[in-house]
Design a protein around this motif. Structure first.
Motif, PDB file in Angstrom:
ATOM      1  N   GLU A  52      -9.290   0.007   4.335  1.00  0.00           N
ATOM      2  CA  GLU A  52      -8.369   0.730   4.399  1.00  0.00           C
ATOM      3  C   GLU A  52      -6.886  -0.671   4.789  1.00  0.00           C
ATOM      4  O   GLU A  52      -5.929  -1.401   4.408  1.00  0.00           O
ATOM      5  CB  GLU A  52      -7.571   2.421   4.470  1.00  0.00           C
ATOM      6  CG  GLU A  52      -8.018   3.433   4.083  1.00  0.00           C
ATOM      7  CD  GLU A  52      -7.093   2.761   2.562  1.00  0.00           C
ATOM      8  OE1 GLU A  52      -5.698   3.524   2.761  1.00  0.00           O
ATOM      9  OE2 GLU A  52      -8.069   2.668   1.389  1.00  0.00           O
ATOM     10  N   LYS A  53      -7.454  -1.321   6.210  1.00  0.00           N
ATOM     11  CA  LYS A  53      -6.334  -2.162   6.584  1.00  0.00           C
ATOM     12  C   LYS A  53      -6.448  -3.538   5.787  1.00  0.00           C
ATOM     13  O   LYS A  53      -5.332  -3.994   6.016  1.00  0.00           O
ATOM     14  CB  LYS A  53      -6.766  -1.892   8.028  1.00  0.00           C
ATOM     15  CG  LYS A  53      -7.343  -1.196   9.076  1.00  0.00           C
ATOM     16  CD  LYS A  53      -7.293  -1.782  10.292  1.00  0.00           C
ATOM     17  CE  LYS A  53      -8.235  -1.707  10.657  1.00  0.00           C
ATOM     18  NZ  LYS A  53      -8.292  -1.970  12.425  1.00  0.00           N
ATOM     19  N   ARG A  54      -7.667  -3.865   5.193  1.00  0.00           N
ATOM     20  CA  ARG A  54      -7.453  -4.856   4.676  1.00  0.00           C
ATOM     21  C   ARG A  54      -6.695  -4.875   3.182  1.00  0.00           C
ATOM     22  O   ARG A  54      -6.436  -5.533   2.824  1.00  0.00           O
ATOM     23  CB  ARG A  54      -8.895  -5.168   4.218  1.00  0.00           C
ATOM     24  CG  ARG A  54      -9.676  -5.766   4.958  1.00  0.00           C
ATOM     25  CD  ARG A  54     -11.518  -5.647   4.591  1.00  0.00           C
ATOM     26  NE  ARG A  54     -11.568  -6.640   3.363  1.00  0.00           N
ATOM     27  CZ  ARG A  54     -13.038  -6.643   3.080  1.00  0.00           C
ATOM     28  NH1 ARG A  54     -13.544  -6.156   3.349  1.00  0.00           N
ATOM     29  NH2 ARG A  54     -12.596  -7.117   1.486  1.00  0.00           N
ATOM     30  N   LYS A  55      -7.060  -3.400   3.091  1.00  0.00           N
ATOM     31  CA  LYS A  55      -5.995  -3.028   1.507  1.00  0.00           C
ATOM     32  C   LYS A  55      -4.429  -2.890   1.827  1.00  0.00           C
ATOM     33  O   LYS A  55      -3.988  -4.051   0.579  1.00  0.00           O
ATOM     34  CB  LYS A  55      -6.662  -1.480   1.118  1.00  0.00           C
ATOM     35  CG  LYS A  55      -5.417  -1.268  -0.413  1.00  0.00           C
ATOM     36  CD  LYS A  55      -5.980   0.216  -0.772  1.00  0.00           C
ATOM     37  CE  LYS A  55      -5.518   0.661  -1.928  1.00  0.00           C
ATOM     38  NZ  LYS A  55      -5.778   2.232  -1.626  1.00  0.00           N
ATOM     39  N   GLN A  56      -4.166  -2.527   3.023  1.00  0.00           N
ATOM     40  CA  GLN A  56      -3.217  -2.766   2.659  1.00  0.00           C
ATOM     41  C   GLN A  56      -2.763  -4.138   3.142  1.00  0.00           C
ATOM     42  O   GLN A  56      -1.347  -4.319   2.817  1.00  0.00           O
ATOM     43  CB  GLN A  56      -2.280  -1.920   4.321  1.00  0.00           C
ATOM     44  CG  GLN A  56      -2.746  -0.369   4.081  1.00  0.00           C
ATOM     45  CD  GLN A  56      -2.713   0.300   5.134  1.00  0.00           C
ATOM     46  OE1 GLN A  56      -2.804  -0.125   6.796  1.00  0.00           O
ATOM     47  NE2 GLN A  56      -3.658   1.453   6.017  1.00  0.00           N
ATOM     48  N   GLN A  57      -2.708  -5.044   3.789  1.00  0.00           N
ATOM     49  CA  GLN A  57      -3.071  -6.731   3.985  1.00  0.00           C
ATOM     50  C   GLN A  57      -2.777  -7.159   2.538  1.00  0.00           C
ATOM     51  O   GLN A  57      -1.754  -8.088   2.699  1.00  0.00           O
ATOM     52  CB  GLN A  57      -3.570  -6.960   4.998  1.00  0.00           C
ATOM     53  CG  GLN A  57      -3.343  -8.682   5.154  1.00  0.00           C
ATOM     54  CD  GLN A  57      -2.065  -8.418   6.208  1.00  0.00           C
ATOM     55  OE1 GLN A  57      -2.828  -8.198   6.838  1.00  0.00           O
ATOM     56  NE2 GLN A  57      -1.640  -9.188   5.627  1.00  0.00           N
ATOM     57  N   ALA A  88      -4.809  -8.572  -7.159  1.00  0.00           N
ATOM     58  CA  ALA A  88      -6.666  -8.599  -7.171  1.00  0.00           C
ATOM     59  C   ALA A  88      -7.071  -7.892  -6.438  1.00  0.00           C
ATOM     60  O   ALA A  88      -8.356  -7.248  -6.565  1.00  0.00           O
ATOM     61  CB  ALA A  88      -6.785  -9.541  -8.457  1.00  0.00           C
ATOM     62  N   ALA A  89      -6.633  -8.283  -4.929  1.00  0.00           N
ATOM     63  CA  ALA A  89      -7.568  -8.418  -3.897  1.00  0.00           C
ATOM     64  C   ALA A  89      -7.293  -6.850  -3.634  1.00  0.00           C
ATOM     65  O   ALA A  89      -8.602  -5.788  -3.181  1.00  0.00           O
ATOM     66  CB  ALA A  89      -7.431  -9.453  -3.359  1.00  0.00           C
ATOM     67  N   GLU A  90      -6.278  -6.259  -3.846  1.00  0.00           N
ATOM     68  CA  GLU A  90      -6.306  -4.649  -3.288  1.00  0.00           C
ATOM     69  C   GLU A  90      -7.049  -4.212  -4.611  1.00  0.00           C
ATOM     70  O   GLU A  90      -7.819  -3.008  -4.121  1.00  0.00           O
ATOM     71  CB  GLU A  90      -4.651  -4.485  -3.652  1.00  0.00           C
ATOM     72  CG  GLU A  90      -3.875  -3.250  -3.364  1.00  0.00           C
ATOM     73  CD  GLU A  90      -2.768  -3.379  -3.243  1.00  0.00           C
ATOM     74  OE1 GLU A  90      -2.116  -1.718  -3.076  1.00  0.00           O
ATOM     75  OE2 GLU A  90      -1.808  -3.902  -4.155  1.00  0.00           O
ATOM     76  N   ALA A  91      -7.464  -4.566  -6.206  1.00  0.00           N
ATOM     77  CA  ALA A  91      -7.889  -3.869  -5.851  1.00  0.00           C
ATOM     78  C   ALA A  91      -9.702  -3.574  -6.368  1.00  0.00           C
ATOM     79  O   ALA A  91      -9.997  -2.763  -5.928  1.00  0.00           O
ATOM     80  CB  ALA A  91      -7.928  -3.621  -7.984  1.00  0.00           C
ATOM     81  N   LYS A  92      -9.927  -4.359  -6.501  1.00  0.00           N
ATOM     82  CA  LYS A  92     -11.669  -4.926  -5.363  1.00  0.00           C
ATOM     83  C   LYS A  92     -11.667  -3.676  -4.311  1.00  0.00           C
ATOM     84  O   LYS A  92     -12.960  -3.334  -4.305  1.00  0.00           O
ATOM     85  CB  LYS A  92     -11.589  -6.317  -5.437  1.00  0.00           C
ATOM     86  CG  LYS A  92     -12.625  -6.631  -5.196  1.00  0.00           C
ATOM     87  CD  LYS A  92     -12.983  -8.160  -4.783  1.00  0.00           C
ATOM     88  CE  LYS A  92     -14.279  -8.716  -4.175  1.00  0.00           C
ATOM     89  NZ  LYS A  92     -15.055  -9.829  -4.464  1.00  0.00           N
ATOM     90  N   ILE A  93     -10.648  -4.006  -3.461  1.00  0.00           N
ATOM     91  CA  ILE A  93     -11.096  -3.101  -1.623  1.00  0.00           C
ATOM     92  C   ILE A  93     -10.470  -1.709  -2.144  1.00  0.00           C
ATOM     93  O   ILE A  93     -11.486  -0.822  -2.250  1.00  0.00           O
ATOM     94  CB  ILE A  93     -10.207  -3.352  -1.159  1.00  0.00           C
ATOM     95  CG1 ILE A  93      -9.715  -4.837  -0.787  1.00  0.00           C
ATOM     96  CG2 ILE A  93     -10.152  -2.543   0.122  1.00  0.00           C
ATOM     97  CD1 ILE A  93      -8.731  -5.669   0.692  1.00  0.00           C
ATOM     98  N   SER A  94      -9.769  -1.141  -3.431  1.00  0.00           N
ATOM     99  CA  SER A  94      -9.728   0.342  -4.102  1.00  0.00           C
ATOM    100  C   SER A  94     -11.088   0.639  -4.299  1.00  0.00           C
ATOM    101  O   SER A  94     -11.726   0.976  -4.617  1.00  0.00           O
ATOM    102  CB  SER A  94      -8.345   0.061  -4.994  1.00  0.00           C
ATOM    103  OG  SER A  94      -7.287   0.298  -4.269  1.00  0.00           O
ATOM    104  N   ALA A  95     -11.995  -0.402  -5.373  1.00  0.00           N
ATOM    105  CA  ALA A  95     -12.533  -0.311  -5.689  1.00  0.00           C
ATOM    106  C   ALA A  95     -13.878  -0.275  -4.875  1.00  0.00           C
ATOM    107  O   ALA A  95     -14.527   0.747  -5.116  1.00  0.00           O
ATOM    108  CB  ALA A  95     -12.961  -0.831  -7.138  1.00  0.00           C
ATOM    109  N   GLU A  96     -14.129  -0.713  -4.177  1.00  0.00           N
ATOM    110  CA  GLU A  96     -15.537  -0.209  -3.094  1.00  0.00           C
ATOM    111  C   GLU A  96     -14.872   0.424  -1.937  1.00  0.00           C
ATOM    112  O   GLU A  96     -16.128   1.554  -1.481  1.00  0.00           O
ATOM    113  CB  GLU A  96     -14.614  -2.326  -1.517  1.00  0.00           C
ATOM    114  CG  GLU A  96     -15.774  -2.033  -1.097  1.00  0.00           C
ATOM    115  CD  GLU A  96     -16.085  -3.578   0.054  1.00  0.00           C
ATOM    116  OE1 GLU A  96     -16.846  -2.876   0.383  1.00  0.00           O
ATOM    117  OE2 GLU A  96     -15.328  -3.572  -0.186  1.00  0.00           O
TER     118      GLU A  96
END
Length: 307
Positions: free
Chosen positions: A43-48, A56-64
């Motif tokens: 979640e912290k990485r997603k917020q960053q 793209a990074a936000e979508a990838k982290i959401s999928a994880e």
């Protein structure tokens, strides 16, 4: 097409704390801890990524996160951790402290201050049957970002309407494992500052708080954080946290540190916070180095240094 530079959006508290769910299935102690830590880090990485505009990074982290069961699974693990055999709810610590203080006050003082009809605001409430609720000491208003339970209002504390008068203020605010879910250090400082708007003003205190004043520990803030936020952060230790709280006019009445959590009972001891109108501020400055430190921080600026 190249992305245009945009002003970084203000992250809402709701982006940090996962939603509430009910009736979680049993999860082992080890699995509970691992899942909470993993999703919290994601979640912290997603917020960053959101702050940086990296879709793209936000979508990838959401999928994880979804592959791990999503925020619903996270909340199940969080609720599972409140079972009695996992340490129980943190308000038991508060009630033990208050009962001990009340007993001592009755023995040693002639105070006529009443320990009845006290008003509590419980921020991030997950249950209506915790120790505070069962004590009979408080009239409680409970709020949470994504409440799914009766008796808990779905509301963001940072967007809660300010009290119109003292009748709408509280004797105590409980924030157990709430501040650490705020997405950014500035937001955490804003949240601590905002607590003063909802607490009744201290009455009959001198400029310096004495031991006698602490025999009646209200108005107060009950603050609980994961222990590593204070014991293993690059940017925050107990001394700095104490200084931040003192700058807001809080005095530490009780504190306790365990392997997992830190607990504080903080009395609002001054009507005018020392920070307000001063040039003091608390920035994100490294206090401890090391590769295994976390980055938890609280940034707080005086009214004169904002803007």
């Amino acid at each position: 097409m190249a992305a245009n530079k945009k002003k970084k959006p203000r992250l809402k508290l709701s982006t940090g704390r996962p939603p509430v769910t009910s009736k979680p299935k049993s999860i082992s102690r080890q699995a509970t801890r691992a899942l909470i830590n993993k999703i919290h880090q994601l979640e912290k990485r997603k917020q960053q990524a959101a702050r940086n505009g990296d879709g793209a990074a936000e979508a990838k982290i959401s999928a994880e996160i979804s592959s791990l069961g999503g925020l619903e699974k996270y909340q199940q693990a969080s609720l599972q951790g409140q079972r009695n055999d996992r340490g129980g709810d943190s308000s038991k610590v508060l009630m033990d402290w208050l009962k001990a203080i009340e007993t001592e006050q009755q023995k040693t003082t002639t105070s006529t201050r009443q320990w009845s009809s006290l008003r509590m605001l419980e921020v991030g409430a997950l249950s209506t049957t915790n120790a505070c609720s069962r004590s009979g000491m408080f009239t409680i208003e409970r709020i949470d970002l994504n409440s799914q339970g009766e008796g808990i209002l779905q509301q963001d504390f940072m967007e809660r309407p300010l009290p119109k008068d003292d009748a709408e203020r509280f004797d105590i605010i409980s924030m157990s494992l709430v501040l650490n879910f705020v997405p950014d250090p500035e937001g955490r400082g804003d949240m601590l500052l905002r607590t003063l708007e909802f607490l009744r003003c201290p009455v009959g205190l001198n400029s310096e708080t004495s031991e006698a004043d602490l025999s009646f520990p209200f108005p107060s803030l009950f603050l609980v954080l994961p222990a590593p936020c204070v014991t293993n952060s690059r940017y925050l230790d107990e001394e700095k946290l104490g200084a931040i709280l003192a700058s807001l006019g809080y005095t530490i009445v009780k504190s306790r540190t365990t392997h997992k959590l830190v607990y504080y009972l903080l009395k609002r001891a001054k009507v005018q916070p020392p920070l307000l109108g001063s040039k003091a501020s608390f920035t994100k400055r490294e206090l401890r180095s090391g590769p295994n430190r976390n980055n938890f921080a609280i940034v707080l600026k005086s009214s004169s240094s904002k803007g």
